[in-house]
Design a protein around this motif. Structure first.
Motif, PDB file in Angstrom:
ATOM      1  N   ARG A 221       8.490   4.289  12.982  1.00  9.76           N
ATOM      2  CA  ARG A 221       8.708   4.574  11.531  1.00  9.76           C
ATOM      3  C   ARG A 221       9.506   3.343  11.154  1.00  9.76           C
ATOM      4  N   PHE A 222       9.758   2.561  11.751  1.00  6.99           N
ATOM      5  CA  PHE A 222      10.483   1.559  11.201  1.00  6.99           C
ATOM      6  C   PHE A 222       9.961   0.173  11.111  1.00  6.99           C
ATOM      7  N   GLU A 223       8.428   0.398  11.342  1.00  7.53           N
ATOM      8  CA  GLU A 223       7.919  -1.114  11.081  1.00  7.53           C
ATOM      9  C   GLU A 223       6.983  -0.466  10.094  1.00  7.53           C
ATOM     10  N   ALA A 224       7.309   0.766   9.470  1.00 11.49           N
ATOM     11  CA  ALA A 224       6.387   1.223   8.610  1.00 11.49           C
ATOM     12  C   ALA A 224       7.881   1.163   6.391  1.00 11.49           C
ATOM     13  N   ILE A 225       8.039   1.428   6.934  1.00  9.58           N
ATOM     14  CA  ILE A 225       9.386   1.912   6.610  1.00  9.58           C
ATOM     15  C   ILE A 225      10.288   0.005   5.963  1.00  9.58           C
ATOM     16  N   GLY A 226       9.989  -0.300   5.009  1.00  5.29           N
ATOM     17  CA  GLY A 226      10.659  -1.489   4.202  1.00  5.29           C
ATOM     18  C   GLY A 226       9.754  -2.112   4.167  1.00  5.29           C
ATOM     19  N   ARG A 227       8.552  -1.608   3.951  1.00  5.60           N
ATOM     20  CA  ARG A 227       7.488  -2.760   4.178  1.00  5.60           C
ATOM     21  C   ARG A 227       6.540  -2.228   2.974  1.00  5.60           C
ATOM     22  N   PRO A 228       5.254  -3.333   2.172  1.00  4.00           N
ATOM     23  CA  PRO A 228       4.897  -2.894   0.952  1.00  4.00           C
ATOM     24  C   PRO A 228       3.682  -2.534   2.101  1.00  4.00           C
ATOM     25  N   PHE A 229       3.182  -1.245   0.903  1.00  2.78           N
ATOM     26  CA  PHE A 229       1.883  -0.344   1.406  1.00  2.78           C
ATOM     27  C   PHE A 229       0.834  -1.124   1.692  1.00  2.78           C
ATOM     28  N   ALA A 230       1.251  -1.882   0.440  1.00  2.00           N
ATOM     29  CA  ALA A 230      -0.377  -2.780   0.099  1.00  2.00           C
ATOM     30  C   ALA A 230      -0.315  -3.678   1.731  1.00  2.00           C
ATOM     31  N   ASP A 231      -0.213  -3.688   2.263  1.00  2.00           N
ATOM     32  CA  ASP A 231      -0.402  -4.961   3.449  1.00  2.00           C
ATOM     33  C   ASP A 231      -0.917  -3.807   4.737  1.00  2.00           C
ATOM     34  N   HIS A 232      -1.602  -2.662   3.894  1.00  2.00           N
ATOM     35  CA  HIS A 232      -1.979  -1.625   5.073  1.00  2.00           C
ATOM     36  C   HIS A 232      -2.941  -1.310   4.285  1.00  2.00           C
ATOM     37  N   VAL A 233      -3.679  -1.824   3.159  1.00  2.00           N
ATOM     38  CA  VAL A 233      -4.992  -1.748   2.873  1.00  2.00           C
ATOM     39  C   VAL A 233      -5.560  -2.787   2.903  1.00  2.00           C
ATOM     40  N   MET A 234      -6.307  -2.260   2.671  1.00  2.00           N
ATOM     41  CA  MET A 234      -7.625  -3.145   3.749  1.00  2.00           C
ATOM     42  C   MET A 234      -8.083  -4.537   2.219  1.00  2.00           C
TER      43      MET A 234
END
Lengths: 586, 122
Positions: A221-234
């Motif tokens: 979970r903590f690999e996602a929390i604290g990071r911008p959502f845009a990092d996961h968008v193509m």
């Protein structure tokens, strides 16, 4: 009662002290009970017992209302206490007794001979009833006054107690509802099959559920929390577009974008989200639900693709039909031509042969005549003059020459018919250099072209192709000579221009021949590949050249031959030849 | 007697939510040009398709419908669907449909869906 003394004691004073003590004890008990969150049961049974013991009552009933305004009775009787529910009839009886003030109106819970009932009122609200019963003697006025005084204060406590109970009840219910609500939300968040997340105003993920982690292909979970959502968008710009919308509207419904999972795979998603804003209208949190729609997209994609392929198939069908019609015409004419060529070829053979023999014989006769003239010049001169042999012999040469030309043209026509009808043995496909083929064809066509047009070449790099080289050369020759004839037909002063270009297009070699001649009218474009169609003067063309060319390119090489208007102002012929051509002689 | 394109482009421009469309005449290749800007998505794909369809019907033989996508910053699958449907209609009508100046991120969606090769680009 003032001044009443018993055995040297001031009875009234003692009673007042006792009353005041009881009152204070009850008040303390109520306050303690509220502070320690004791139940109504504990408080009222204790009060009933204290009163009973104070006035030596056989029974004491305190009717009270709980937090839901349900009436209960705290009963002190026979030294013990208990709680009983009260019905509407019971409270009605208590009310009547309190109003009528009859000592025998109500025996406290019917277990005492004499009784008195007091209404507990505070701020015009009935908080309950106090019923006291005693077997030994009815309550005297002084006792009644004592109880009334004591319990006028008690009513305030009871009212407070009722309010407290009501508040407690509401609080407990609210807590229970909150617990249930939190549990529901927790379950909804944890068990949802869609991603649920929150992000701060900078779109940095603050919380995310298990489905979200799965969608992103992340375990921790903590690999996602604290990071911008845009990092996961193509396309991060798509996320910016999303943030712009949610900033403007406060919400976004069914916004579609492509997520890139950690393993690099992409997932089509839609998100619905809303923004939590502060009093100033600034976003403090984004709450979103993201759904994987890959399956839906896949099925829609199949539908769109099928629609496109159907449209393309229709288009191809039309083209194929046109080609089939053209080929059918060629096949019909081919059969006819084959028959005619066969029938003409044999007599033509012996006519041509006899013509050659006759020419040779005429030469011999001419030689013999000249030898004989040398021997008997006068006699033979007379004979020659009488039969005009000088003119005959001279014209005989012209007649023979014209016959030669006639035979050559008939042989050419038959040859073309034989070629068109594929009478000849099928040649074999071999490697062919298209650009070299064009150049060698230009050498052959030189005499037809040089006085009417200049040739410009723009030949690109082409690989060798698999083709019937001689036949492709014939195609180029037909097209180039046609262009020259078209330009010549304009009888203009200056020379025209023929531009020949070649280039590679995917798996095909493309040759385009443009001219600046008169062009081809639209009505003729559809017929130009038909056998025997010609716009040339009689004797100038057989009308088979382009039909044969079409057959060579389309049927034998699986290519394409088309005509259109040229940017040069005349006609454009486009020859498409597959690099790997399958020979077909079907 | 078919109307000239200049008469037909009137009323073929419009704004649909986040999408705006402007119609004009294209000289090369000859035909009608629709210039799109904004977003083409589920909210406006239906309106766009209706407009583009009517534009397609105005395009004559030998002419093309060109979509200038330089200003189109976002396209959803519904938008791609609208364009593929338009392309199929164009093929049925034997009319050329060209896409021009498509942004990379928009093209990425076309490629991801497998439709990039179906279109012709100028």
């Amino acid at each position: 009662m003032s001044g009443e003394r018993e055995g040297g004691r001031d009875v009234e004073l003692e009673r007042n002290v006792a009353s005041r003590t009881l009152e204070l004890e009850l008040r303390n008990a109520f306050l303690r009970s509220i502070a320690s969150a004791q139940s109504d049961t504990v408080v009222y049974t204790a009060a009933a017992k204290a009163i009973g013991e104070l006035i030596s009552a056989d029974a004491v009933v305190i009717a009270y209302y709980d937090g839901l305004s349900t009436p209960y009775a705290a009963v002190y009787c026979g030294g013990g206490t208990r709680i009983e529910p009260l019905g509407a009839e019971d409270t009605a009886r208590l009310e009547r007794a309190a109003s009528e003030r009859r000592d025998d109106a109500l025996a406290a819970r019917d277990c005492a001979r004499y009784s008195a009932v007091f209404r507990l009122e505070s701020h015009d609200e009935v908080c309950g009833y106090l019923a006291v019963g005693r077997d030994a003697a009815p309550l005297g006025e002084s006792e009644r006054a004592f109880l009334k005084k004591t319990f006028s204060n008690f009513a305030h406590q009871a009212r407070m107690r009722k309010q407290y109970s009501r508040d407690e009840h509401i609080r407990r219910e609210a807590e229970q509802a909150l617990r249930k609500s939190e549990e529901r939300l927790r379950t909804f968040f944890a068990e949802s099959k869609d991603m649920i997340y929150t992000a701060n105003a900078d779109d940095v993920i603050a919380s995310i559920n298990g489905a979200g982690l799965k969608l992103l292909g992340i375990d921790d979970r903590f690999e996602a929390i604290g990071r911008p959502f845009a990092d996961h968008v193509m396309s991060p710009e798509d996320r910016q577009n999303f943030l712009r919308r949610i900033g403007n509207q406060g919400f976004v419904i069914d916004y579609e974008y492509v997520l890139r999972r950690r393993d690099g795979k992409t997932v089509f998603c839609i998100e619905s989200a809303h923004a939590v804003k502060d009093a100033a209208g600034a976003i403090v949190e984004i709450q979103g639900i993201v759904k994987d729609i890959s399956e839906r997209i896949a099925s829609e994609r199949e539908l769109w693709k099928a629609n496109l392929e159907l449209a393309e198939a229709n288009e191809n069908l039309k083209q194929t039909r046109l080609i089939a019609v053209q080929q059918e015409k060629l096949a019909s004419i081919g059969q006819l031509a084959a028959g005619i060529a066969h029938e003409i070829n044999n007599p033509l053979g012996f006519l041509n042969s006899n013509h050659s023999i006759m020419t040779a014989f005429l030469d011999k006769l001419r030689a013999a005549w000249e030898e004989a003239s040398a021997l008997c010049p006068d006699e033979l001169s007379r004979i020659a003059d009488s039969h005009d042999l000088g003119f005959v012999l001279e014209e005989l040469g012209n007649v023979v020459a014209e016959s030669d030309e006639g035979f050559r043209r008939i042989i050419d026509i038959v040859q073309n018919l034989r070629s068109f009808s594929r009478i000849e043995t099928s040649p074999v496909m071999s490697l062919y250099n298209v650009n070299e083929g064009i150049k060698s064809t230009l050498v052959v066509a030189r005499n037809e072209v040089k006085y009417v047009a200049d040739i410009e070449l723009d030949l690109g790099d082409l690989p060798t192709i698999s083709a019937l080289g001689g036949e492709i050369n014939q195609v180029f020759l037909n097209v180039i000579v046609n262009a020259a004839h078209a330009i010549a037909s304009q009888k203009r002063k200056e020379k025209g221009k023929i531009l020949i270009s070649s280039r590679l297009d995917k798996e095909s070699a493309i040759v385009v021949v443009d001219d600046d001649g008169p062009g081809i009218p639209d009505e003729n474009k559809l017929k130009i590949f038909d056998p025997f169609f010609t716009t040339k003067a009689p004797g100038k063309g057989t009308g088979l050249g382009l039909a044969i060319s079409y057959d060579i390119v389309v049927r034998k090489h699986q290519g394409a031959l088309s005509v259109s208007d040229s940017p040069q102002g005349g006609a454009r012929f486009r020859v498409q030849l597959p690099i790997q051509s399958a020979a077909s002689e079907g | 007697m078919p109307k000239p394109l200049s008469d037909l482009i009137a009323g073929r421009s419009g704004s649909f939510g986040e999408l705006s469309v402007r119609a004009g005449i294209s000289e090369s290749p000859p035909g009608l040009c629709l210039t799109l800007s904004g977003s083409l998505d589920n909210d406006n794909s239906r309106e766009f398709r209706a407009l583009a369809q009517s534009a397609l019907e105005c395009v004559g033989n030998g002419e093309a419908l060109i979509l200038d996508l330089a200003g189109l910053g976002y396209v959803s699958s519904a938008g791609v669907g609208a364009l593929t449907t338009l392309l199929a209609d164009a093929k049925r009508r034997e009319t050329y449909l060209f896409l021009g100046r498509m942004q990379e991120r928009v093209k990425a969606v076309f490629e991801l869906l497998g439709f990039a090769d179906f279109f012709s680009y100028i």
